[in-house]
Design a protein around this motif. Structure first.
Motif, PDB file in Angstrom:
ATOM      1  N   PRO A  76      -0.192  -4.247   3.915  1.00 15.18           N
ATOM      2  CA  PRO A  76      -0.691  -2.905   4.297  1.00 15.18           C
ATOM      3  C   PRO A  76       0.052  -2.227   5.445  1.00 15.18           C
ATOM      4  CG  PRO A  76      -2.032  -4.564   5.348  1.00 15.18           C
ATOM      5  CD  PRO A  76      -0.930  -5.310   4.618  1.00 15.18           C
TER       6      PRO A  76
ATOM      7  N   GLN B 286      -4.807   3.962  -1.462  1.00 14.78           N
ATOM      8  CA  GLN B 286      -4.745   2.746  -0.656  1.00 14.78           C
ATOM      9  C   GLN B 286      -5.991   1.884  -0.864  1.00 14.78           C
ATOM     10  OE1 GLN B 286      -4.210   4.406   3.283  1.00 14.78           O
ATOM     11  NE2 GLN B 286      -1.978   4.371   3.142  1.00 14.78           N
TER      12      GLN B 286
ATOM     13  N   GLU C 227       0.850  -1.202   0.000  1.00 15.13           N
ATOM     14  CA  GLU C 227       0.000   0.000   0.000  1.00 15.13           C
ATOM     15  C   GLU C 227       0.879   1.244   0.000  1.00 15.13           C
ATOM     16  OE1 GLU C 227      -2.900   0.502   3.026  1.00 15.13           O
ATOM     17  OE2 GLU C 227      -3.997  -1.330   2.536  1.00 15.13           O
TER      18      GLU C 227
ATOM     19  N   THR D 117      -1.260  -3.016  10.053  1.00 16.60           N
ATOM     20  CA  THR D 117      -1.510  -1.886   9.145  1.00 16.60           C
ATOM     21  C   THR D 117      -0.834  -0.602   9.606  1.00 16.60           C
ATOM     22  OG1 THR D 117      -3.554  -1.357  10.319  1.00 16.60           O
ATOM     23  CG2 THR D 117      -3.732  -2.829   8.415  1.00 16.60           C
TER      24      THR D 117
ATOM     25  N   ARG E 246      -0.100   1.616   5.882  1.00 17.07           N
ATOM     26  CA  ARG E 246      -1.377   2.343   5.863  1.00 17.07           C
ATOM     27  C   ARG E 246      -1.376   3.496   6.860  1.00 17.07           C
ATOM     28  NH1 ARG E 246      -6.423  -1.363   6.558  1.00 17.07           N
ATOM     29  NH2 ARG E 246      -5.436  -2.221   4.680  1.00 17.07           N
TER      30      ARG E 246
END
Length: 1047
Positions: free
Chosen positions: A535, A511, A460, A587, A538
């Motif tokens: 991810p 994303q 991401e 994340t 993120r």
């Protein structure tokens, strides 16, 4: 007083600087033309700093109006960055030579002049500057790499000059002489920083204002409020000396920060302990990607930008030029230098599981070098650059004997998007979420089709907004001006601003769009290939020092790229993400927290995929229903006209317009707009023409008149249907060139006078002119008649006639589009391939990147420049009821794509040349929205994306259609005659106003004069030595004063 010239070869601060200093000191003496000629471009270009300093000294001593011993003198010495040619291994020597030359010039001035302050500033001018030396090594670098190199060079030169002045103690061994280095370079590119496109005349003028303020601000002692010089881009405030800080700045009264004060970073521990004990591969080579163990991986590869290329990973804070080095062997996802105990990277982790791993990069170098191997990331790359990287990667894998392309299992890491976010404000369509995910999709499609036995790590895009924390606290000593060049759209917006919210929304959009792409199951059609989103970026938490300030040790010397300390944590986070099941992946990347490596387990020995995570994709989004028409929704509430019919075009509301008309070529006649076959191409569908059609209503057909009919249902002049009898005031002719527009004007004036529904004297009229495509399409066979000068001249003749003949008129001139984009419009039909070449042979027939097409691009740009210069002057400012406005939405034209380099042909008719009804609707919306945007802040690119709610509305604050005059902030909307306009209001295309922030009870210049002269006790003499290498930028009709500037 002796007044300003500039010691430099190409700054745009000529007459405006004279005016500025004269306002602060009315006794300033302007140099004579003979003195100015001393510093012609030819002289400066072929002279050294020492030679120029000698000439300055001689001129001061010979000037009888200057008391050499008693008058105080201010000299500005510009060190020009864009004159330097920098190649590998030569960076430092080039800088050392430049610093030595500056040193010699300063020593000469020190020996010859008394009572003098020399302010040294870096000047970074246009990339195509007339003094730019030939740099063959730059030709192989993409725009992002070249931009990064120029920024790093500027910072390195700034630091080297600072070291010189510290060493020389600012040449201040006498009380009457000192040298100061301005904190930030003056960056004066006349093209957009991020995409190289030329600035419009108004944008360039706006930039000149800001450069003047920057230069003046750097001359004053710093104050706490000194940087609050911008009010939403509308008003530039000129700072004044204060009671506490009244003097011109010197090192003695305002000690500056020196980069040598930065503490060198201790080499952090960047190795990692391997906690795993079971490194065994599968008993036999797996046939499915869902049973892939770390030990089964034979090949690693990566694509992306400078974070994967490894720019500046081990660079110290005092070595900014080292950021240009690409330390690929240290790169988090693909580097293979050393081993895991000293260098933490994904390959070094995987080497524990398979000692025969290959594909990783070693050492340093660019992507073409052998040691880069399967690290094909390119510094400065954006998502649109991803596909070439992927193709180069696949070619290397197929052709390398160390790789069994069909049998070896491969892990490919793809990480891209940061540079898209950094530049999105320059072209929000090009860097839209749709285009970002399309670029990624095309690249993944290629890998899916070409590469067997592969697992793709799709990272991401990192949450980039927290990067701003490094540049909000000045005590961190980051080179923020440099990062403003590298990532302007993220760093420059103010806190809590709409612009910053747009950054956040785009970042999150990128994303989220990747999840929609992968959740569709598009890449899980075979058992030996999958794409997994990792991810961990993120959310990003910037590491902090014990005192709460950001920890610079996680960043390279530029405070933008990441250091080895950060890359170590990235490699660990990626590895851990790969072992975490879908739906339960980490994340957040918290750089302040140490990360331990996870290990495969007996129950979960595989790299996680959707299948072995027992994760269910949500599936593709529902398919939208068919589009039945190209109409638009309308949400404007205030549809009222002015209380009384306005007498000024600058107070014209949409509802005040009674008559519409149009001039142009087949685009305005609507030729082929609704054609289904080649036999329909000659039909002129004038009723759906973007600027003048009036068929049906806005709900089904989007045109400018249909929008205006919402404000005034009695609107006249629009064309309908397809017959000549219904054309009304649509005077466009298919195939028309600019030379034919004067005849169309004559026909229009005659038609309006004879039309009984039109009150020629009283009705407000709107005329739209769009022409030039046929000129460019035929340029190669008639270069003299179709030259840019003739293009501008014919438009001028047409506008002159309208100016003279037609009362109460607003003219839209729509800027010519970038015609070379037509080459991307292709269909596998005879009508498209044959008729397109016939219609525009000078553009379509030449090969891509051929000399012929480069000529067309240059002429295309010169057409744009010529019309900008024509309209930005004061030629048409002499009447209260007449205005010409350039609408630039096609200046940086972009044809939406539906695949790999494949243009969306739904915007074109069956011949792939004329535009379709869909494109007419988009152009109508873009034109209308441009009309509601201030001059100088108009959107200069098209946003051809289907959305029925894109039509903007006038506001209570800005109810009028924008003209040059009512675009100026804080000015009355009344105008004067053309002669008086040169001394009172804007006659150029400036849109900013420069206002000193001084007490209203005093004349503006008093605190400045008191502040400066109270300390210096002499006469303030500005010596700014200027020579220009371009043509004098203003034509005769363009005012030379700093128009639109209020004091």
């Amino acid at each position: 007083m002796f007044g300003p010239q500039m010691w430099q070869s190409c700054p745009p601060l000529d007459s405006t600087c004279t005016e500025l200093l004269t306002l602060f000191n009315p006794a300033l003496i302007t140099p004579s033309s003979d003195e100015t000629n001393l510093y012609t471009p030819q002289f400066v270009q072929h002279s050294s700093f020492v030679e120029q300093a000698t000439e300055v000294s001689i001129s001061i001593h010979q000037n009888q109006e200057i008391s050499v011993d008693k008058d105080w003198k201010l000299l500005l010495l510009f060190v020009q960055v864009d004159q330097l040619c920098i190649c590998e291994q030569k960076d430092q020597s080039v800088i050392e030579d430049m610093v030595k030359e500056v040193d010699e010039a300063l020593q000469l001035l020190h020996s010859q002049l008394k009572r003098t302050i020399v302010s040294v500033a870096l000047w970074d001018g246009e990339h195509q500057s007339c003094n730019k030396k030939v740099c063959p090594c730059m030709e192989s670098k993409n725009d992002g790499e070249a931009r990064m190199q120029r920024a790093m060079l500027s910072q390195a030169l700034q630091e080297s000059l600072d070291e010189l002045l510290v060493k020389r103690q600012w040449y201040s061994d006498r009380e009457d002489f000192s040298v100061i280095l301005q904190d930030t370079p003056i960056i004066a590119h006349t093209s957009s920083v991020s995409n190289g496109k030329p600035l419009s005349g108004s944008q360039a003028s706006q930039q000149t204002d800001k450069l003047l303020v920057q230069m003046w601000t750097n001359l004053l002692q710093p104050t706490s409020s000194q940087h609050n010089t911008d009010d939403n881009g509308k008003i530039i405030a000129l700072p004044c000396p204060t009671e506490d800080q009244p003097f011109l700045r010197t090192e003695g009264n305002s000690p500056s920060y020196h980069h040598t004060d930065v503490s060198p970073l201790l080499h952090p521990f960047t190795g990692t302990e391997m906690p795993c004990v079971d490194f065994s591969p599968s008993p036999s080579t797996p046939t499915t990607v869902h049973e892939l163990r770390p030990g089964d991986i034979k090949v690693v590869a990566a694509v992306g930008d400078s974070l994967t290329a490894g720019n500046g990973i081990p660079s110290s804070p005092n070595n900014i030029l080292d950021v240009l080095q690409q330390y690929r062997g240290l790169s988090w996802s693909i580097g293979g230098d050393g081993n895991l105990t000293s260098v933490t990277t994904l390959p070094n982790i995987l080497k524990y599981f398979n000692h025969n791993l290959t594909g990783y990069s070693l050492g340093k170098g660019r992507q073409q070098t052998p040691q880069a191997f399967l690290n094909q990331a390119v510094a400065g790359a954006k998502s649109k650059d991803l596909l070439p990287q992927v193709k180069a990667l696949v070619a290397r894998m197929k052709n390398d004997s160390r790789i069994n392309f069909e049998s070896d299992w491969k892990v490919i890491t793809l990480f891209i998007g940061g540079n898209d976010v950094c530049d999105h404000c320059d072209n929000s369509l090009l860097f839209s979420v749709d285009n970002y995910v399309r670029n990624v999709r095309v690249s993944l499609d290629y890998l899916h089709k070409q590469v067997p036995r592969a697992l793709v790590n799709l990272i991401e895009p990192l949450h980039i907004v927290p990067l701003r924390e490094m540049h909000l606290d000045p005590s961190i000593k980051c080179p923020t001006w440099l990062v403003n060049i590298l990532c302007p759209c993220v760093i420059m917006p103010k806190e809590n601003s709409k612009a910053l919210q747009l950054v956040e929304d785009l970042n999150r959009g990128y994303q989220q769009s990747l999840h929609g792409l992968i959740e569709s199951g598009r890449y899980d059609t075979s058992s030996d290939f999958t794409v997994v989103i990792q991810p961990f970026f993120r959310e990003v938490i910037v590491p902090k020092l014990p005192d709460g300030r950001p920890d610079r040790s996680y960043f390279s010397a530029d405070c933008f790229h990441l250091s080895q300390k950060a890359q170590t944590l990235m490699a660990r986070a990626l590895w851990n993400n790969m072992l975490e099941p879908l739906g339960n992946k980490t994340t957040t990347q918290d750089f302040s927290t140490d990360i331990d490596l996870k290990c495969p387990t007996k129950t979960s020995p595989y790299i996680r995929t959707y299948n072995n995570s027992e994760y269910s994709y949500t599936g593709p989004p529902p398919t939208p229903g068919p589009i039945t028409n190209w109409g638009s929704d309308f949400s404007c509430m205030d549809l009222s006209p002015s209380d009384a019919v306005p007498s000024s075009v600058h107070m014209l509301k949409p509802a005040d317009i009674k008559v519409v008309a149009a001039l142009g070529d087949s685009t305005t006649t609507g030729s082929g707009a609704k054609a289904k076959t080649v036999f329909d191409l000659k039909t002129q569908y004038r009723g759906v023409s973007w600027s003048i059609g009036g068929d049906d209503a806005l709900e089904t057909i989007t045109t400018l008149p249909n929008i205006l009919k919402k404000f005034n249902p009695s609107l006249k002049g629009f064309s309908k249907g397809t017959t000549q009898r219904q054309r009304a005031l649509n005077m466009a002719v298919p195939g028309a060139k600019t030379s034919e527009i004067p005849a169309q004007v004559q026909a229009l004036v005659k038609a309006m006078r004879e039309n009984k529904e039109v009150n020629f004297e009283e009705d407000w009229k709107l005329v739209t002119i769009f022409v030039g495509g046929n000129d460019l399409c035929n340029y190669c066979i008639d270069q003299n008649n179709l030259s840019p000068k003739n293009y501008s001249h014919n438009l001028m003749l047409s506008l002159d006639m309208l100016y003279k003949e037609v009362p109460r008129l607003l003219v839209n001139v729509v800027e010519i589009f970038q015609i070379d984009t037509l080459k991307t419009v292709k269909k596998n039909t005879l009508s498209c391939s044959l008729m397109q070449r016939t219609s525009c042979h000078c553009v379509i027939n030449p090969d891509e990147n051929s000399p012929e097409i480069e000529v067309i691009k240059r002429i295309n740009h010169e057409y744009q420049v010529e019309v900008q210069q024509l309209i930005s002057g004061n030629r048409y400012d002499g009447k209260e009821d007449f205005a010409v406005v350039l609408q630039p939405f096609l200046q940086n034209s972009f044809i939406p794509q539906i695949g790999e380099g494949e243009a969306d042909t739904s915007f074109f008719s069956v011949d792939c040349f004329h535009i379709s009804e869909r494109a007419h609707a988009e152009m109508a919306i873009a034109l209308w929205n441009n009309m509601l945007e201030p001059v100088g802040r108009k959107q200069a690119y098209n946003n051809f994306t289907y959305d029925r709610s894109k039509i903007h509305c006038p506001t209570e604050v800005n109810p009028f259609i924008f003209t040059k005059v009512n675009s100026l902030p804080g000015l009355p909307v009344t105008t004067t005659t053309a002669s008086s306009m040169t001394t009172t209001t804007t006659a150029s295309s400036m849109t900013t106003s420069t206002v000193p922030v001084c007490p209203p009870s005093l004349p503006v210049w008093v605190p400045v004069v008191v502040g400066i002269l109270g300390s210096l006790a002499g006469i303030f003499v500005a010596w700014l030595i200027l020579s220009r290498c371009h043509n004098r930028k203003n034509k005769k009709e363009k005012a030379v004063e700093m128009k639109g500037t209020g004091f």
